[in-house]
Design a protein around this motif. Structure first.
Motif, PDB file in Angstrom:
ATOM      1  N   PRO A 186     -10.904  -4.039  11.699  1.00  0.00           N
ATOM      2  CA  PRO A 186     -10.759  -4.143  10.743  1.00  0.00           C
ATOM      3  C   PRO A 186     -12.056  -6.110   9.814  1.00  0.00           C
ATOM      4  CG  PRO A 186      -8.841  -4.852  10.912  1.00  0.00           C
ATOM      5  CD  PRO A 186      -9.986  -4.336  11.907  1.00  0.00           C
ATOM      6  N   SER A 235      -3.208  -5.904  -1.514  1.00  0.00           N
ATOM      7  CA  SER A 235      -3.548  -5.346   0.070  1.00  0.00           C
ATOM      8  C   SER A 235      -4.459  -4.168   0.201  1.00  0.00           C
ATOM      9  CB  SER A 235      -2.096  -5.114   0.049  1.00  0.00           C
ATOM     10  OG  SER A 235      -1.901  -3.579  -1.337  1.00  0.00           O
ATOM     11  N   LEU A 236      -4.380  -3.538   1.141  1.00  0.00           N
ATOM     12  CA  LEU A 236      -4.909  -2.730   1.551  1.00  0.00           C
ATOM     13  C   LEU A 236      -4.753  -1.365   0.410  1.00  0.00           C
ATOM     14  CD1 LEU A 236      -4.469  -2.242   5.052  1.00  0.00           C
ATOM     15  CD2 LEU A 236      -6.191  -3.442   4.400  1.00  0.00           C
ATOM     16  N   SER A 270       0.572  -1.541   0.481  1.00  0.00           N
ATOM     17  CA  SER A 270       0.136  -0.325   0.313  1.00  0.00           C
ATOM     18  C   SER A 270       0.875   1.142  -0.217  1.00  0.00           C
ATOM     19  CB  SER A 270      -0.830   0.247   1.222  1.00  0.00           C
ATOM     20  OG  SER A 270      -1.843  -1.020   1.241  1.00  0.00           O
ATOM     21  N   VAL A 303      -1.925  -8.037   5.044  1.00  0.00           N
ATOM     22  CA  VAL A 303      -3.596  -7.088   5.555  1.00  0.00           C
ATOM     23  C   VAL A 303      -2.328  -6.832   7.465  1.00  0.00           C
ATOM     24  CG1 VAL A 303      -4.471  -6.266   6.354  1.00  0.00           C
ATOM     25  CG2 VAL A 303      -4.839  -7.284   4.457  1.00  0.00           C
ATOM     26  N   ASP A 330      -7.742   2.703   1.899  1.00  0.00           N
ATOM     27  CA  ASP A 330      -7.782   2.098   3.675  1.00  0.00           C
ATOM     28  C   ASP A 330      -7.149   2.536   4.346  1.00  0.00           C
ATOM     29  OD1 ASP A 330      -8.344  -0.973   1.791  1.00  0.00           O
ATOM     30  OD2 ASP A 330      -9.906   0.909   2.089  1.00  0.00           O
ATOM     31  N   ILE A 347     -13.107  -4.013   4.657  1.00  0.00           N
ATOM     32  CA  ILE A 347     -11.890  -4.479   3.513  1.00  0.00           C
ATOM     33  C   ILE A 347     -12.124  -5.268   1.828  1.00  0.00           C
ATOM     34  CG2 ILE A 347      -9.350  -4.828   3.356  1.00  0.00           C
ATOM     35  CD1 ILE A 347      -9.069  -4.132   5.671  1.00  0.00           C
TER      36      ILE A 347
END
Lengths: 470, 379
Positions: B204, B184-185, A155, B224, B189, B178
């Motif tokens: 979450p 992935s995030l 991310s 995550v 998020d 999610i």
């Protein structure tokens, strides 16, 4: 390798045909040779060329020559005549008199042979948020592993990411037919917190390909034009939303006049059949509501057989295609199939009851690939070209007006030269500016004005009457 | 009088766990040190029963907020959790349904009763979150709402004549959904959880977990968890609030293995092996919501309702609310905001309250100027 690329019936006939006429092995080479020399000119109109006016005269010539050659070859005995895969349409088997039969009905055969030698190319773009299974689907569709070395971003890296355009090319061959498949990917699309105008890089890329093609076409040396235009864009719609999201609508609206859009409902194994139906209906309604023009299947000719028509209608009703992709092979009911293994069951990718993958593959590869290319060439590219020429003309006209509106022609001419771009573009069109090979340039053409702007616009004469003043 | 004295001294004594000679108290109370013997049954443990009776009479309230992009199954999950139609599903196929342009906050209250215990459940929905093209700061309305609830509670608390049982509208638990991309995030998020994990308990959840096979699920969860850790996001149960070893081990296990829970929600029942179960029917099988091999809904339900419900409320009250309160009082120069004695003016001041909360929330942006008492307690 693509298995079962062609239908079984065609396959058998094609195999026979290819066996009889591999490569350049033909009976009576002397008779056919002259026609072959002109065939490149004949074939190109079917595939690439736009300036038909210049071509017409030469085409008639070659046709008549072909006619002569073929009528001479029609004197041949039946057994050594080329046997076409179009069984019942084979003109040689007709009961017509040989003397009244011209024989140019074999042109499709010749085109076919040439194309087989040349190979085909196809550029496919995939767009959509990350994590919707785009790469997996491409791998499943073409049974290759294009994304083997891909590294998924985490991310933090994604926060910095902007939309990129990446290209992967792979050469696939099946039964002697070569396909150069290019997949254009758009990583980063729709992933950021603020996705305003994230479709712009995509639209720019498509325009760039058009522009590059446009310039190549207008250049002096057109033998080896590389066609990088995007023929089809698979847009992945998330199954988690309620129909189209604002981003989906904006993207499709920005691109529907540039490329053929085929909407796809991704990860369809999340949905029960009932939900799939509802979502499809909702998406179709929304597409109509927002005036998005997705790729339309060509209407069936009335003389197509019933089965084909039914198939076509089924295809039309399945938009958007609800697909599932898989990189893995699992064991189901004793067979090995591509699928996904869940604790509650196995989803088979190629099972039409589970998803529309087979329909998508049929449409994309088996029935509509050529049509997608044709529509790109005839509609989207033409639109682009017309817009381009119009805007160029407008700029040139403005500049000329300005130049002639000023006092002192020379002074005006000098200042005119300081705005080189419109002049340079016009020169390029008229082919005045040397034989520069096509290079992918940024959207603004480089300025290379060797001549005054007033000279080089004869080819634009039909469009803008003002230019005759020069 | 002596009884009162004795009682206060007994309290003191008990807290110190030290036996000390005292005049004979009216009620025989010998403080229990560790290792001392009970001379007889006292009956302290009946306090549990007394509390239970009281709670049953008064009932208790629980406020749960659901946040996530539209279509992730938030309403369905709430309905499944509380086994009733507490959340009006936004996915009604016949209705024309619009994505709101800004994030809205919709709070719907229900009273559920089970085994004589009444619960006033409030579900706070946030339609419009993450659905726009530009989602910058879309968490701000949510943060504002949460702080407003704290503010309301604070005002009630500092009232001179305050209610016996202050109505608690504070958000006790925020379920963050999610999207199961498998990668992935998403940046959104991370942003949301970074901002809100300090204000509210975030749990979450991986929504629509029937998209992923078991291996994909494991990998995704690991990724995550790692990302949350790398970004310093403390989701509930927070490590720093574990009170004792027992809590710590239990919570560690949950934190490191089960969370985030990968859930599937459904309010339809199907027949499986002779039983009627909640599930989703697909051409390739039936996904059972309460089957642990299929998804982790049962774990989530047990976690939120059966084991940690009271803890969620306590952490909200003792920690998040206290943080807010301390900050507000600090801003006000150590004094509480104006009490309900000037209820009228308070009402008018409420009107000017709405644009202000951002100042309170972002501590670093708060002006340091002290505020004179008597002024409405806003910096």
């Amino acid at each position: 390798m693509i298995k079962r690329f062609l239908e079984d019936t065609e396959e058998a006939e094609l195999a026979v045909f290819v066996k009889e006429f591999p490569g350049g092995d033909v009976p009576h080479p002397e008779a056919i040779c002259p026609s072959q020399v002109h065939l490149p000119a004949l074939l190109d109109p079917c595939e690439e060329s736009e300036l038909k006016e210049c071509r017409t005269s030469s085409r008639f010539q070659t046709e008549s020559q072909a006619h002569l050659c073929i009528s001479s070859s029609s004197m041949l005995s039946t057994s050594s005549r080329p046997r076409s895969p179009w069984g019942r349409l084979d003109p040689y088997d007709s009961s017509e008199d040989d003397k009244e039969y011209v024989g140019f009905a074999t042109l499709p055969n010749q085109v076919h042979r040439k194309s087989m030698k040349k190979g085909f190319d196809f550029t496919l773009m995939v767009a959509g948020e990350s994590g919707l299974g785009k790469s997996t689907l491409i791998n499943s569709l073409f049974l290759t592993d294009m994304y083997r070395d891909r590294r998924l971003l985490n991310s933090e890296e994604r926060i910095m990411q902007t939309v990129e355009i990446t290209k992967h090319t792979v050469d696939i061959e099946e039964k002697g037919v070569k396909l150069k498949l290019t997949v254009v990917d758009t990583p980063g699309f729709g992933d950021a917190v603020n996705n305003t105008e994230c479709w712009k890089p995509v639209a720019d890329y498509i325009d760039q390909q058009f522009e590059q093609y446009f310039r190549d076409e207008s250049g002096l040396n057109r033998k080896n034009i590389q066609d990088n235009r995007v023929h089809c864009c698979l847009y992945f719609i998330s199954p988690f939303g309620h129909g189209l999201r604002p981003l989906d609508v904006e993207f499709m609206r920005a691109l529907h006049h540039r490329v053929n859009i085929v909407p796809i409902l991704a990860k369809a194994d999340t949905l029960t059949p009932c939900e799939v139906e509802h979502k499809k209906r909702k998406i179709r309604e929304e597409i109509e509501h927002f005036g998005i023009q997705i790729y339309q299947f060509p209407a069936c000719d009335s003389d197509e057989d019933e089965e084909f028509k039914l198939q076509d209608q089924a295809l039309k009703d399945s938009i958007p295609f609800a697909v599932i992709g898989s990189n893995t092979v699992v064991e189901a009911k004793g067979r090995r199939v591509r699928g996904r293994l869940y604790p509650w069951g196995i989803v088979e990718v190629e099972n039409p009851g589970h998803c529309d993958f087979v329909k998508l593959r049929t449409m994309l590869v088996r029935t509509h690939m050529q049509d997608l290319k044709d529509v790109t060439r005839e509609i989207h590219y033409e639109n682009y070209r017309a817009q381009c020429i119009q805007s160029m003309t407008r700029m040139v006209v403005k500049e000329r007006n300005r130049k002639y509106g000023q006092e002192g022609g020379l002074g005006g001419g000098q200042t005119g030269r300081e705005e080189p771009t419109p002049g340079a573009q016009a020169e390029l069109l008229a082919g005045v500016d040397g034989s520069r090979p096509s290079t992918p340039a940024p959207s603004g053409l480089r300025a290379e004005s060797r001549q005054g702007p007033g000279i080089s616009l004869p080819s634009l004469a039909p469009i803008s009457p003002d230019l005759s003043a020069s | 009088m002596s009884k009162g004295l004795a009682e206060s001294r007994t309290e003191l004594a008990m807290s110190e766990l030290v036996a000390e000679p005292r005049p004979k108290p009216a009620v025989p109370m010998k403080p229990l040190g560790i290792g001392s013997n009970l001379l007889g049954y006292i009956g302290i443990d009946t306090i549990i029963e007394q509390m239970r009776k009281k709670t049953m009479k008064t009932g208790f309230d629980f406020n749960i907020m659901v946040v996530g992009q539209s279509g992730l199954g938030k309403s369905t999950l709430i309905n499944t959790l509380f086994k009733s139609q507490v959340s009006r599903k936004s996915a009604s196929w016949n209705r024309e349904e619009k994505i709101p342009k800004t994030v809205e906050i919709k709070a719907i209250g229900h009273v559920i009763e089970e085994g004589g215990v009444k619960m006033k459940l409030t579900v706070i929905d946030t339609p419009g979150f993450g659905d726009q093209i530009n989602n910058e700061n879309c968490w701000e309305p949510i943060e504002k709402y949460i702080n407003e609830q704290y503010e309301k509670f604070l005002k009630e608390e500092v009232n001179i004549a305050r209610k016996k049982r202050i109505p608690d509208t504070r958000v006790h638990c925020c379920l963050y959904f999610i999207s199961p991309t498998g990668h992935s995030l998403r940046p959104l998020d991370l942003e949301f959880m970074k901002h809100l994990s300090k204000v509210v308990n975030i749990v979450p959840i991986i929504a629509k977990a029937d998209t992923m096979t078991l291996e994909e699920k494991m990998e995704f969860k690991q990724r995550v968890r790692k990302e949350l850790e790398v970004n310093g996001i403390e989701f509930y149960p927070q490590k720093e609030f574990d009170e004792d070893l027992e809590d710590k081990t239990e919570n560690d296990k949950i934190r490191q293995e089960s969370m985030p829970f990968a859930v599937v929600g459904s309010d339809k029942e199907y027949q499986v092996n002779g039983k009627r179960v909640l599930g989703r029917k697909t051409p390739w099988g039936i996904i059972e919501v309460e089957n642990l091999t299929h998804c982790e809904f049962a774990l989530l339900r047990d976690f939120v309702i059966r084991t940690h419900l009271q803890d969620l409320k306590e952490v909200t009250h003792n920690i998040h609310y206290e943080t807010y309160r301390a900050r507000r009082l600090n801003d006000n120069g150590g004094l509480p905001p104006v009490s309900a004695g000037t209820a009228g003016s308070q009402g008018t001041r409420d009107a000017c309250d709405s644009p202000r909360p951002p100042v309170l929330v972002h501590l670093d942006m708060c002006p340091a100027a002290p505020v004179a008492p008597g002024v409405c307690g806003r910096a």
